[in-house]
Design a protein around this motif. Sequence first.
Motif, PDB file in Angstrom:
ATOM      1  N   UNK A 245       0.847  -1.189   0.000  1.00  0.00           N
ATOM      2  CA  UNK A 245       0.000   0.000   0.000  1.00  0.00           C
ATOM      3  C   UNK A 245       0.887   1.245   0.000  1.00  0.00           C
ATOM      4  N   UNK A 246       0.680   2.066  -1.002  1.00  0.00           N
ATOM      5  CA  UNK A 246       1.437   3.312  -1.161  1.00  0.00           C
ATOM      6  C   UNK A 246       0.466   4.473  -1.006  1.00  0.00           C
ATOM      7  N   UNK A 247       0.465   5.100   0.182  1.00  0.00           N
ATOM      8  CA  UNK A 247      -0.385   6.265   0.403  1.00  0.00           C
ATOM      9  C   UNK A 247       0.436   7.531   0.185  1.00  0.00           C
ATOM     10  N   UNK A 248      -0.248   8.593  -0.198  1.00  0.00           N
ATOM     11  CA  UNK A 248       0.433   9.847  -0.494  1.00  0.00           C
ATOM     12  C   UNK A 248       0.600  10.771   0.706  1.00  0.00           C
ATOM     13  N   UNK A 249       0.161  10.325   1.886  1.00  0.00           N
ATOM     14  CA  UNK A 249       0.245  11.218   3.040  1.00  0.00           C
ATOM     15  C   UNK A 249       0.077  10.406   4.324  1.00  0.00           C
ATOM     16  N   UNK A 250       0.692  10.893   5.397  1.00  0.00           N
ATOM     17  CA  UNK A 250       0.573  10.224   6.695  1.00  0.00           C
ATOM     18  C   UNK A 250      -0.869  10.156   7.178  1.00  0.00           C
ATOM     19  N   UNK A 251      -1.657  11.196   6.907  1.00  0.00           N
ATOM     20  CA  UNK A 251      -3.057  11.176   7.333  1.00  0.00           C
ATOM     21  C   UNK A 251      -3.802   9.998   6.695  1.00  0.00           C
ATOM     22  N   UNK A 252      -3.555   9.771   5.421  1.00  0.00           N
ATOM     23  CA  UNK A 252      -4.200   8.655   4.721  1.00  0.00           C
ATOM     24  C   UNK A 252      -3.742   7.336   5.328  1.00  0.00           C
ATOM     25  N   UNK A 253      -2.444   7.216   5.577  1.00  0.00           N
ATOM     26  CA  UNK A 253      -1.907   5.985   6.171  1.00  0.00           C
ATOM     27  C   UNK A 253      -2.468   5.747   7.563  1.00  0.00           C
ATOM     28  N   UNK A 254      -2.650   6.829   8.329  1.00  0.00           N
ATOM     29  CA  UNK A 254      -3.238   6.667   9.659  1.00  0.00           C
ATOM     30  C   UNK A 254      -4.672   6.146   9.559  1.00  0.00           C
ATOM     31  N   UNK A 255      -5.397   6.574   8.539  1.00  0.00           N
ATOM     32  CA  UNK A 255      -6.736   6.038   8.324  1.00  0.00           C
ATOM     33  C   UNK A 255      -6.712   4.550   8.069  1.00  0.00           C
ATOM     34  N   UNK A 256      -5.737   4.098   7.293  1.00  0.00           N
ATOM     35  CA  UNK A 256      -5.582   2.662   7.031  1.00  0.00           C
ATOM     36  C   UNK A 256      -5.258   1.923   8.326  1.00  0.00           C
ATOM     37  N   UNK A 257      -4.345   2.459   9.103  1.00  0.00           N
ATOM     38  CA  UNK A 257      -3.967   1.812  10.367  1.00  0.00           C
ATOM     39  C   UNK A 257      -5.144   1.759  11.340  1.00  0.00           C
ATOM     40  N   UNK A 258      -5.915   2.831  11.404  1.00  0.00           N
ATOM     41  CA  UNK A 258      -7.085   2.823  12.277  1.00  0.00           C
ATOM     42  C   UNK A 258      -8.074   1.743  11.849  1.00  0.00           C
ATOM     43  N   UNK A 259      -8.241   1.597  10.542  1.00  0.00           N
ATOM     44  CA  UNK A 259      -9.157   0.577  10.035  1.00  0.00           C
ATOM     45  C   UNK A 259      -8.649  -0.822  10.385  1.00  0.00           C
ATOM     46  N   UNK A 260      -7.355  -1.050  10.199  1.00  0.00           N
ATOM     47  CA  UNK A 260      -6.782  -2.365  10.489  1.00  0.00           C
ATOM     48  C   UNK A 260      -6.833  -2.689  11.980  1.00  0.00           C
ATOM     49  N   UNK A 261      -6.848  -1.656  12.804  1.00  0.00           N
ATOM     50  CA  UNK A 261      -6.901  -1.863  14.248  1.00  0.00           C
ATOM     51  C   UNK A 261      -8.315  -1.745  14.819  1.00  0.00           C
TER      52      UNK A 261
END
Length: 363
Positions: A245-261
Motif C-alpha cells: 500500500x502506497x499512500x500519499x500522506x501520513x493522514x491517509x496511512x493513519x486512516x488505514x492503520x485505524x481501520x486495520x486496528x
Amino acid sequence: MKKRILAAFLAATMVLTLVVGCSSSKESSDDGESGEVKGSGKEIAVMVPSADHGWTGAVLTYAQEEAEKLTDEGNYEVKVYAATDVENQIQQVDDLLSNPDNLAGIVILPYDNGLQSTLEKIATADIPFVQFDRVIESDIIDEKVVANVKGDNEGIGYETAKRFIENGLTKDDYVYEMIGDNSSVPELRSKGFRTYLTEQGWTEDEINKVVVKSAATGWSRDTGKELFESWFSSSQCDTSKKIWIYTHDDEIAMGVLESLNGSALDETKKAEFMNSLQALAASSGLAEMYAVLDGTHKTIATPEIFDIFSVTYDPAMIQEATEVMVDYLDGKTDIEQNYIIPVSVVDSENVGEFTPFGTYEGK
C-alpha cells in the motif's frame, strides 16, 4: 528533514497577522526615497488553504511564524491569507490586485488547479510570485514565476518504489496507491514511483497491471479510511497476492492503520490480508505517524509483520518559500526557478533523527 531546532513560536505579546477571507491592506510605508530594498515597506502576501488536514494546518502555523518574524524585521509587512475554498482564494487574489502599488509580492500555495487563470492574472500584473507545493503551469506563469518551491514529490514516489523493490516487490504482486487529490503533487508522486519501476525494467503494461490507484482521498484521514475499507471489501483486494500500500500522506496511512486496528473489517479476510500485506508507505512527517514508528502510539503498535515508513515532506518549507521571495525582492539574482527540497525515508530504525510536525502525546 534531519532533526533541527525549529524556530520557537514568537512571544504571545506579538501580534499575529492572520487574514481569513477578504482583508484590507494597510497603507504602504514605502515613500520611494530609500531605494535600498525593492518593495521595502510593502506587503508580501502569503496565501495558503485553511487547515483542512494535519499537513495544511502545519503549513498555516509555519506561515504565521515566518510572517511575524519578517514583519518584525521591518522591511516588509507580511500577511497570511487562509482560504476556505478555491473561490475564496481567487477573491483574495483579486482583492490584492486591486491595490497593486501596495504589494511587493505573493507566495501562494494554490488551493487547486482552478487557480490557473488567477495565477496568470498575477503574472500579467507583473507582481512577483512564488508557487509553493502545488505547481500550476502555463506559458505566462512559467515565464513570470520567481520560483516553484516544493519538496521532491517525484522523490517521494521514487524512494517508495525503491524500498518496495528492495523488500521484494515483484510483477506478480499488487500495489494499492492511495492518492491525495488531482493536483500536480499526486501526479509527481505517481510519476516518481513509476520512474523507478521503469528503471528496474518494468514495462508500462506491467506497471499498470500491478499498480492500481484509488479515488482521490482529498488528503483526508476519514476519506482514506472509507476508501480503504471499500477496496478491502471488494474483489480487487486479492489476498492470494502480496499486497503493498502506497499512500500519499501520513493522514491517509493513519486512516488505514485505524481501520486495520478497528472492528469494521471482516475478521477472516483481515487475517488473510495481514498475511499478504508487505508494506504501508506514507509521507510528510506527522507526529502521530512518528509515534507509530517509534512505538509510543497509545493504541497502534509498531507493525512487525509488514514494513511501515514515511518519506519526509516538511510543511516548514513554506518558510523557505517566503524567504525565496524576500531574497528576490532584496535583489538576489541566482534563484533557482525549480526549487526542490530533498526528501528522506523515515522508519522505526531512524525516526529519532527526524523532527515531526504537529503534536501527539504518546504512551
